[in-house]
Design a protein around this motif. Structure first.
Motif, PDB file in Angstrom:
ATOM      1  N   HIS B 197       0.835  -1.203   0.000  1.00  0.00           N
ATOM      2  CA  HIS B 197       0.000   0.000   0.000  1.00  0.00           C
ATOM      3  C   HIS B 197       0.879   1.267   0.000  1.00  0.00           C
ATOM      4  O   HIS B 197       0.691   2.160  -0.831  1.00  0.00           O
ATOM      5  CB  HIS B 197      -0.908  -0.032   1.232  1.00  0.00           C
ATOM      6  N   ARG B 198       1.833   1.298   0.915  1.00  0.00           N
ATOM      7  CA  ARG B 198       2.692   2.499   1.014  1.00  0.00           C
ATOM      8  C   ARG B 198       3.579   2.659  -0.214  1.00  0.00           C
ATOM      9  O   ARG B 198       3.802   3.765  -0.685  1.00  0.00           O
ATOM     10  CB  ARG B 198       3.552   2.423   2.270  1.00  0.00           C
ATOM     11  N   GLY B 199       4.079   1.547  -0.716  1.00  0.00           N
ATOM     12  CA  GLY B 199       4.968   1.592  -1.882  1.00  0.00           C
ATOM     13  C   GLY B 199       4.244   2.121  -3.103  1.00  0.00           C
ATOM     14  O   GLY B 199       4.761   2.984  -3.820  1.00  0.00           O
ATOM     15  N   LEU B 200       3.021   1.618  -3.326  1.00  0.00           N
ATOM     16  CA  LEU B 200       2.274   2.079  -4.494  1.00  0.00           C
ATOM     17  C   LEU B 200       1.861   3.543  -4.340  1.00  0.00           C
ATOM     18  O   LEU B 200       1.834   4.301  -5.310  1.00  0.00           O
ATOM     19  CB  LEU B 200       1.030   1.195  -4.723  1.00  0.00           C
ATOM     20  N   ARG B 201       1.567   3.933  -3.092  1.00  0.00           N
ATOM     21  CA  ARG B 201       1.214   5.343  -2.867  1.00  0.00           C
ATOM     22  C   ARG B 201       2.419   6.235  -3.174  1.00  0.00           C
ATOM     23  O   ARG B 201       2.301   7.286  -3.780  1.00  0.00           O
ATOM     24  CB  ARG B 201       0.761   5.533  -1.415  1.00  0.00           C
ATOM     25  N   ARG B 202       3.599   5.749  -2.793  1.00  0.00           N
ATOM     26  CA  ARG B 202       4.803   6.537  -3.057  1.00  0.00           C
ATOM     27  C   ARG B 202       5.102   6.587  -4.566  1.00  0.00           C
ATOM     28  O   ARG B 202       5.495   7.628  -5.080  1.00  0.00           O
ATOM     29  CB  ARG B 202       5.983   5.947  -2.285  1.00  0.00           C
ATOM     30  N   LEU B 203       4.903   5.454  -5.243  1.00  0.00           N
ATOM     31  CA  LEU B 203       5.102   5.445  -6.699  1.00  0.00           C
ATOM     32  C   LEU B 203       4.206   6.488  -7.358  1.00  0.00           C
ATOM     33  O   LEU B 203       4.626   7.237  -8.238  1.00  0.00           O
ATOM     34  CB  LEU B 203       4.741   4.066  -7.271  1.00  0.00           C
ATOM     35  N   THR B 204       2.933   6.516  -6.904  1.00  0.00           N
ATOM     36  CA  THR B 204       1.983   7.480  -7.457  1.00  0.00           C
ATOM     37  C   THR B 204       2.469   8.899  -7.244  1.00  0.00           C
ATOM     38  O   THR B 204       2.414   9.737  -8.146  1.00  0.00           O
ATOM     39  CB  THR B 204       0.609   7.295  -6.764  1.00  0.00           C
ATOM     40  N   SER B 205       2.959   9.154  -6.044  1.00  0.00           N
ATOM     41  CA  SER B 205       3.392  10.534  -5.772  1.00  0.00           C
ATOM     42  C   SER B 205       4.663  10.880  -6.551  1.00  0.00           C
ATOM     43  O   SER B 205       4.852  12.024  -6.954  1.00  0.00           O
ATOM     44  CB  SER B 205       3.552  10.755  -4.265  1.00  0.00           C
ATOM     45  N   ILE B 206       5.525   9.886  -6.791  1.00  0.00           N
ATOM     46  CA  ILE B 206       6.726  10.146  -7.606  1.00  0.00           C
ATOM     47  C   ILE B 206       6.310  10.561  -9.015  1.00  0.00           C
ATOM     48  O   ILE B 206       6.814  11.534  -9.572  1.00  0.00           O
ATOM     49  CB  ILE B 206       7.625   8.893  -7.667  1.00  0.00           C
TER      50      ILE B 206
END
Lengths: 213, 214
Positions: B197-206
């Motif tokens: 969950h956190r990783g995909l959220r970070r990918l989105t923000s990148i």
């Protein structure tokens, strides 16, 4: 669905469209705002001591500050309805304008009676009423900009929603200035910020869901 | 060299910006999958203007050409199994929002912004979507795109914490279950879910930050 089938469906569904225009969107937003203000004043909600209030610098501070925030916020929101335009730069300007307005309020406040008895100046029963009315008056511009946002194609929906929230809240507060009997900058900074903050948060979390495309 | 250009273009999110560089290096523009490569004998802006006026024939041509470009675009950014859906989703969005295109401005940034918006949508959807293991034939059908996609995703995944990128690789790209991933990585089941969950959220923000920077 196979790609060719989708293309056929889209082509058969094709109708001429009226291009989105920034000027037209701005006109719609302005019309909603002016109608709301006219109705508010027309219904007799204006404060009775308006002539005296207009002599106080704090009256012009809150009217000018909120009007400026509403106009800049509305412009940022409408411009960002183009998929290729980001609202982030405009939001940074908005933050700067809000900070300048608050600093100006602090200067006006400091030139009054100093910083004593702040707690007495909070006047929370009136303050809560102010918050309630600001939120209520923010609804028409929020709905207007929300509908424009739905028709547009914002690609940074959270940023656009923030700009919409700030613009709608500032306009709601701008209209309320004509009725609000308080001119104390501390009171205004506290309760107006709370009312505007609530509307902005509501817009930030609600609009991206309602305008998803 | 050509694949390097493709990968860099994928990371920047604005591949046509590299068009002149590709030509200068005497590379085949088709290899780099730039919009220019697809706009050989037609102008997408003119086609879209005709579509806005209701010309079905020109609209069909535009959708075919943009669809081909989108397949290349998403092949570099998503796992192969997600490419077809992303292309269709984007074509639908282009159809619904065609009135927002202003012919006085170039069409490429408009198209790319919509494509990126739908890419971010897909990254977000990966958080909740059930993951299916990739079959052999998917990989074989489009080997070049698969490699490019792996490269682009790999560049993005490297931005994450190792624990996050590892579970995203295993669950979302290789199709392992949460339980299998937990057993393999030594993370608890709940930690695997949190890291995805956190990783995909970070990918989105990148990806969003890249968009702002451009």
């Amino acid at each position: 669905m196979p790609n060719e089938q989708l293309l056929e469906r889209l082509v058969s569904d094709l109708k001429p469209v009226r291009r989105r225009s920034v000027a037209r969107d701005a006109l719609v937003f302005a019309a909603v705002c002016v109608i709301e203000l006219a109705l508010f004043i027309g219904l007799g909600a204006m404060r009775p001591d308006m002539t005296a209030a207009m002599e106080a610098p704090s009256f012009w501070w809150k009217l000018g500050g909120l009007g400026l925030i509403a106009v800049v916020g509305g412009a940022v929101a409408i411009i960002s309805l183009d998929p290729a335009r980001s609202p982030r730069r405009g939001l940074r300007w908005l933050v700067a304008i809000v900070a300048i307005c608050l600093a100006a309020g602090w200067i006006i406040d400091a030139s009054r009676e100093g910083f004593s008895a702040l707690a007495a100046r909070v006047d929370w029963p009136d303050g809560l009423l102010c918050v309630y009315k600001i939120v209520l008056l923010s609804v028409p511009p929020l709905v207007g900009l929300g509908l424009l946002m739905r028709r547009g194609a914002p690609t940074d929906t959270s940023g656009t929603a923030l700009a919409v929230g700030v613009a709608a809240a500032a306009w709601g507060a701008f209209v309320f200035v004509f009725a609000c009997p308080h001119d104390d900058p501390f009171y205004i900074a506290l309760w107006y910020a709370l009312g505007c903050g609530l509307v902005t948060i509501l817009a930030r979390f609600l609009l991206p869901r309602l305008t998803r495309w | 060299m050509g694949s390097q250009v493709t990968i860099l273009a994928g990371i920047s999110g604005a591949p046509w910006l590299l068009a002149s560089r590709v030509v200068a290096r005497n590379l085949n523009p088709c290899d780099a999958r730039l919009p220019g490569a697809y706009m050989v004998d037609s102008d997408w802006s003119a086609l879209m203007q005709a579509a806005q006026a209701g010309n079905a024939e020109r609209y069909h041509r535009l959708l075919v050409e943009v669809g081909a470009w989108l397949r290349g675009y998403y092949a570099r950014r998503l796992p192969p199994a997600m490419v077809a859906d992303a292309v269709q989703d984007t074509l639908l969005a282009i159809h619904e929002k065609r009135h927002t295109y202003d012919p006085s401005r170039p069409i490429e940034p408009w198209l790319a912004a919509i494509a990126r918006y739908k890419w971010i949508d897909r990254l977000r959807a990966m958080k909740s979507a059930p993951t299916e293991a990739l079959t052999e034939d998917i990989a074989i059908a489009d080997h070049g795109d698969g490699v490019a996609s792996a490269w682009s995703l790999e560049r993005l995944l490297r931005e994450l914490k190792p624990a996050q990128s590892e579970v995203i690789r295993l669950v979302k790209l290789q199709g392992l279950s949460i339980e299998e991933t937990a057993a393999r990585t030594g993370q608890s089941i709940s930690l695997v879910k949190v890291n995805i969950h956190r990783g995909l959220r970070r990918l989105t923000s990148i990806v969003q930050r890249q968009s702002d920077a451009e």
